[in-house]
Design an enzyme around this catalytic site. Structure first.
Site: not given
Length: 253
Positions: A64, A91, A138-139, A152, A156
């Site tokens: 974890d 990731n 990232s996103s 979230y 990111k």
């Protein structure tokens, strides 16, 4: 194009499925030695068995990454098994998309602190590498406001800022740092497969926002990550590469 990855030592968190798995497969195919981690032991073992059976040098552990000791232990063990570290790919995400304090706590420990601890633990080996690079996933949710939860997107975005700072501070040491911001990515066992069956209206809405008419495949994102992390991209540092099929509308200057 030769990416210069033969013999390089690569660590990938969240490497048992989706984008992380696709990265492991491509790095291995390019001749790199790879160590992966993920929470599911069976998933890790299956990837290691399959890729090593194809001739790749690969190892893996079930941990974890939000647990500091476990993450640092994996980094040290991986470096010992591979003979060093040249590339790290962060990731892992808690995928904390709810709007509550628990989402903020989960995102902080998993998305943010896992990335910080990964870099800190790997740095003694990265500093010795002639092709050292750090790449975070990232996103697009960190680039613009969307239907995901505030925690979230905030974390990111923080990853992009963190990588930019690393790039500046570590440039003189020859260590590069970048981020890749994927759009919605569909794969078996992924969040979008679950949404497709559990919340078809949301899935249809998300799909309609992308002018390509589809979501990304993991390998499409992974190719960008592998290239950015590789010696072939040796003068690229401090960048955020958006790979989203024109999903986002903001102009990145």
């Amino acid at each position: 194009m030769d990416l210069g990855l033969t013999g390089k030592r690569v660590l990938i968190t969240g490497g048992s499925k989706g984008i992380g798995l696709a990265c492991a497969e491509i790095f291995a195919a390019e001749g790199a030695a790879v160590s992966i981690c993920a929470r599911n032991a069976e998933g890790v073992e299956a990837v290691v068995s399959r890729l090593s059976g194809g001739g790749a040098t690969i190892t893996g552990s079930a941990i974890d990454v939000s647990q500091r000791d476990a993450l640092e232990g994996w980094v040290t063990s991986s470096a010992e098994k591979l003979g060093g570290i040249d590339i790290v790919v962060g990731n892992v995400s808690a995928l904390a998309v709810s709007d509550d304090e628990e989402a903020w706590r989960a995102g902080f420990e998993t998305d943010m602190m896992h990335s910080v601890r990964l870099v800190n633990a790997a740095m003694p080996w990265l500093e010795k590498s002639e092709a050292a690079s750090i790449t975070f996933v990232s996103s697009v949710s960190g680039r613009e406001i969307d239907f995901t939860g505030p925690a979230y997107g905030a974390f990111k975005a923080a990853l992009v800022h963190y990588a930019q700072g690393l790039a500046y501070r570590l440039a003189a040491q020859g260590v590069r740092a970048n981020t890749v911001s994927p759009g919605n990515t569909y794969f078996p066992g992924g969040i979008w497969e679950g949404i497709e069956t559990g919340n078809p209206d949301l899935f249809a809405e998300a799909l309609s926002l992308n002018p390509t008419g589809r979501m990304a495949r993991p390998e499409e994102i992974a190719r960008a990550i592998v290239f950015l992390a590789s010696p072939a991209s040796s003068f690229t540092t401090g960048t955020n590469l958006v790979v989203d099929g024109a999903l986002t509308k903001g102009v990145q200057l």
